[in-house]
Write a protein that holds these residues in place. Structure first.
Motif, PDB file in Angstrom:
ATOM      1  N   UNK A 184       0.824  -0.999  -0.237  1.00  0.00           N
ATOM      2  CA  UNK A 184      -0.397  -0.205   0.182  1.00  0.00           C
ATOM      3  C   UNK A 184       0.863   0.827   0.030  1.00  0.00           C
ATOM      4  N   UNK A 185       2.303   1.149   0.296  1.00  0.00           N
ATOM      5  CA  UNK A 185       3.410   2.663  -0.112  1.00  0.00           C
ATOM      6  C   UNK A 185       2.072   3.169   1.206  1.00  0.00           C
ATOM      7  N   UNK A 186       2.106   2.800   2.305  1.00  0.00           N
ATOM      8  CA  UNK A 186       1.839   3.535   3.089  1.00  0.00           C
ATOM      9  C   UNK A 186       2.555   3.344   4.660  1.00  0.00           C
ATOM     10  N   UNK A 187       2.263   4.485   5.279  1.00  0.00           N
ATOM     11  CA  UNK A 187       3.591   3.507   6.937  1.00  0.00           C
ATOM     12  C   UNK A 187       2.111   3.251   7.680  1.00  0.00           C
ATOM     13  N   UNK A 188       2.770   2.514   8.759  1.00  0.00           N
ATOM     14  CA  UNK A 188       1.542   1.823   9.211  1.00  0.00           C
ATOM     15  C   UNK A 188       0.596   2.749  10.482  1.00  0.00           C
ATOM     16  N   UNK A 189       1.396   4.335  10.804  1.00  0.00           N
ATOM     17  CA  UNK A 189       0.969   4.788  11.834  1.00  0.00           C
ATOM     18  C   UNK A 189      -0.029   5.405  10.913  1.00  0.00           C
ATOM     19  N   UNK A 190      -0.368   5.655   9.161  1.00  0.00           N
ATOM     20  CA  UNK A 190      -1.135   6.515   8.088  1.00  0.00           C
ATOM     21  C   UNK A 190      -2.529   5.313   7.654  1.00  0.00           C
ATOM     22  N   UNK A 191      -1.444   3.919   8.528  1.00  0.00           N
ATOM     23  CA  UNK A 191      -3.517   2.693   8.040  1.00  0.00           C
ATOM     24  C   UNK A 191      -4.019   2.618   9.472  1.00  0.00           C
ATOM     25  N   UNK A 192      -3.107   2.483  10.818  1.00  0.00           N
ATOM     26  CA  UNK A 192      -3.831   2.692  12.541  1.00  0.00           C
ATOM     27  C   UNK A 192      -4.640   3.185  12.826  1.00  0.00           C
ATOM     28  N   UNK A 193      -6.447   2.953  12.770  1.00  0.00           N
ATOM     29  CA  UNK A 193      -7.157   3.751  13.046  1.00  0.00           C
ATOM     30  C   UNK A 193      -7.796   4.511  12.132  1.00  0.00           C
ATOM     31  N   UNK A 194      -7.351   4.089  10.842  1.00  0.00           N
ATOM     32  CA  UNK A 194      -8.426   4.806  10.029  1.00  0.00           C
ATOM     33  C   UNK A 194      -9.657   4.027   9.075  1.00  0.00           C
ATOM     34  N   UNK A 195     -10.262   4.857   8.599  1.00  0.00           N
ATOM     35  CA  UNK A 195     -10.937   3.485   8.006  1.00  0.00           C
ATOM     36  C   UNK A 195     -11.332   2.881   6.891  1.00  0.00           C
ATOM     37  N   UNK A 196     -11.273   1.383   6.841  1.00  0.00           N
ATOM     38  CA  UNK A 196     -10.223   1.227   5.502  1.00  0.00           C
ATOM     39  C   UNK A 196     -10.957   1.243   4.047  1.00  0.00           C
TER      40      UNK A 196
END
Length: 587
Positions: A53-65
């Motif tokens: 996804x080329x996204x840091x993990x902190x930009x994934x956690x807590x977000x609406x998928x």
């Protein structure tokens, strides 16, 4: 591939704690993987998912998928109602797809295949596990394109509900309300709309089967009409909706088994005839009862309905139910009023050689009956009494007051051999003491045949518009004499009479103020308009004269009743060749 250090909730202080065991399990999976909680927010992701996804993990956690990742081929967001992954997530069932698209952090659209399943740790449901892998080359985001038909953003949903309320509450006609409901949901939400209504006799009637295509609506009348009775215990979706039990998502397979009722047979026929591959069926309720069911169907051009779609459809159906209930109550009242009107408005007497016709037009937005009235009846001395009056209001209360005034007038006129003025004076006193009528106008006259075939009219006027007399040649004259104040006035001066001889072939028009009053026009202008059109129509047969006069003169924005009595005297004592048989409006 990045190491296990990515499986955490770094930078998401509001996200729930992720057990180390969950993190380790995700890292053991050889493809992209993440877990979402009950709200669809990401609570953990493995290193392979971060890389894909080329996204840091902190930009994934807590977000609406769904909001963060799910896109179409052109990189445009997909509405929640059109997302197959979210449908399965909300229903708590496994699902998979071979071709879909995620948005990478670098703006590239990633073609993927995915599989989801509920995720348990021991006996406790932790969330939903999403596994995905790249299924082709990445593509750059393209220009915005229109979303699939039927998809709605949250703003569009709110606009649809507001539009539903406005459209459905602005009509009191059941058929019009149904038509508006169909146009609100087709093709915006579905390709098909089916409305089943429960009648007042607890019978089911399929009122609408409508298909929308290319901005056109087509009714399949062969599928409309009476339906079998509602089964008491059937678990089938439409049966449950008509009992008000539940809303359901259904498809052709739902009705492929042995039918348990006649309604199930009709539903199988519906799916076969329309080609719907998915349907949402919701009850239509009022505050008092279940009124029917709304079925929305989609063909294979759209994603199937899911349980997540039902709250919106239930809200629409609930608003439709309130509007339909109000329309039904109004029509029921209107029917009662029409029956009352039929009995209140009298039949005209037969007077030899005299032609007479009457009309009653109710206020367009009232209950089909009101305080305007006409009457004609024989008197004990052989003369004929004529009356047109108006009790203030155009509702059932005004109609009841009108009936009181009319009946008392008949009694006084028959029993008292007096001129019209004395009869109305007696009526004046009675209205003040034994009725609840607060204000009324009345034009009361007696018409009698004199020698040599002449007719004499004697009248008194209690605050009413003056009668109009027309010669056969179209000369118009208002009979303005004997004018007094309204009925029921205290301390009134004695009423007076006026008398005129009606020439042979002349026409007399008695009417209520609804015929001449119009917003923006003075009373004098209304009277001038009436006399001008009446003069132009004087040569017509009496029925044609009356109908055309109403059509031409009655204001388009009229919000009052109109009662009209017209009569024509014979030519030189003979029957008028222009005469057509007398009739009442509605006969």
């Amino acid at each position: 591939m990045a190491g296990p250090k990515h499986t955490e909730q770094a930078g998401a202080s509001s996200a729930p704690a992720v057990p180390a065991e969950l993190a380790a399990r995700l890292e053991a999976i050889g493809t992209g993987a993440y877990v979402v909680d009950a709200q669809g927010c990401i609570i953990a992701a493995n290193a392979r998912a971060v890389a894909l996804l080329a996204r840091p993990v902190e930009h994934l956690i807590g977000q609406d998928a769904h909001d963060l990742l799910h896109r179409d081929l052109h990189g445009q967001p997909i509405a929640r109602t059109q997302c197959a992954m979210r449908h399965a997530f909300l229903e708590g069932r496994p699902a998979q797809a071979d071709r879909d698209y995620f948005a990478r952090g670098d703006g590239v659209v990633l073609p993927i295949g995915w599989h989801i399943t509920p995720y348990y740790v021991g006996q406790e449901l932790t969330g939903t596990l999403v596994l995905f892998h790249a299924s082709g080359r990445t593509v750059a985001s393209g220009p915005p394109v229109q979303e699939a038909r039927g998809s709605l953003s949250e703003l569009e949903r709110l606009a649809l509900l507001a539009d539903t309320t406005t459209q459905l509450t602005s009509t009191l006609d059941v058929e019009e309300a149904l038509d508006r409901l169909v146009r609100l949901v087709v093709p915006r939400l579905a390709d098909w709309a089916v409305i089943d209504l429960i009648t007042e006799r607890d019978e089911v009637w399929r009122s609408a089967v409508v298909h929308g295509e290319d901005d056109r609506l087509t009714h399949l009348e062969e599928l409309q009409g009476p339906m079998p009775p509602i089964p008491d215990e059937s678990p089938m979706p439409l049966s449950r909706a008509l009992r008000g039990v539940a809303s359901t998502v259904a498809g052709p397979h739902t009705y492929q088994g042995e039918p348990d009722s006649g309604i199930a047979v009709e539903q199988r026929r519906l799916f076969e005839a329309t080609g719907m591959h998915s349907a949402a069926i919701v009850p239509i309720r009022s505050t008092r009862e279940v009124l029917g069911a709304l079925t929305l169907g989609r063909t294979d051009k759209q994603l199937p309905f899911a349980t997540a779609d039902l709250p919106l459809l239930e809200d629409i159906a609930r608003r439709a139910g309130l509007a339909l209930d109000n329309a039904r109550l109004y029509q029921r009242q209107r029917k009662v009023a029409e029956t009352m009107q039929k009995h209140l408005l009298p039949q005209m007497p037969h007077v030899p050689h005299l032609r007479m016709t009457v009309r009653y037009l109710p206020a367009p937005h009232a209950s089909q009956v009101g305080g305007d009235w006409y009457d004609a009846f024989p008197l004990s001395d052989g003369a004929t009494a004529l009356a047109v009056g108006d009790v203030v209001g155009h509702d059932l209360e005004a109609a009841a007051g009108m009936a009181q005034v009319r009946n008392m007038l008949r009694a006084y006129a028959w029993s008292q051999h007096e001129p019209p003025s004395r009869v109305v004076e007696r009526l004046d006193r009675a209205v003040q003491h034994i009725t609840e009528v607060t204000m009324a106008t009345l034009l009361f006259a007696r018409l009698e045949r004199m020698e040599a075939g002449h007719w004499q009219l004697t009248w008194t006027n209690a605050g009413h518009p003056p009668p109009l007399m027309l010669s056969r040649d179209g000369v118009a004259e208002y009979l303005t004499g004997a004018h007094g104040i309204l009925l029921g006035s205290t301390g009134a001066a004695p009423r007076v009479d006026a008398t005129v001889t009606l020439p042979p072939g002349s026409t007399l028009v008695m009417y209520t103020d609804g015929l001449i009053e119009e917003r923006g026009l003075s009373l004098d202008e209304g009277l001038q308009r009436l006399s001008r059109h009446a003069a132009a129509l004087a040569h017509r047969p009496l029925d044609s004269f009356t109908d055309q006069l109403l059509r031409r003169v009655r204001p388009a924005d009229n919000d009052d009743d109109v009662a009209l009595l017209a009569l024509r005297t014979p030519l030189h004592g003979e029957d008028d060749p222009m005469w057509t048989p007398q009739r009442r409006s509605g006969e």
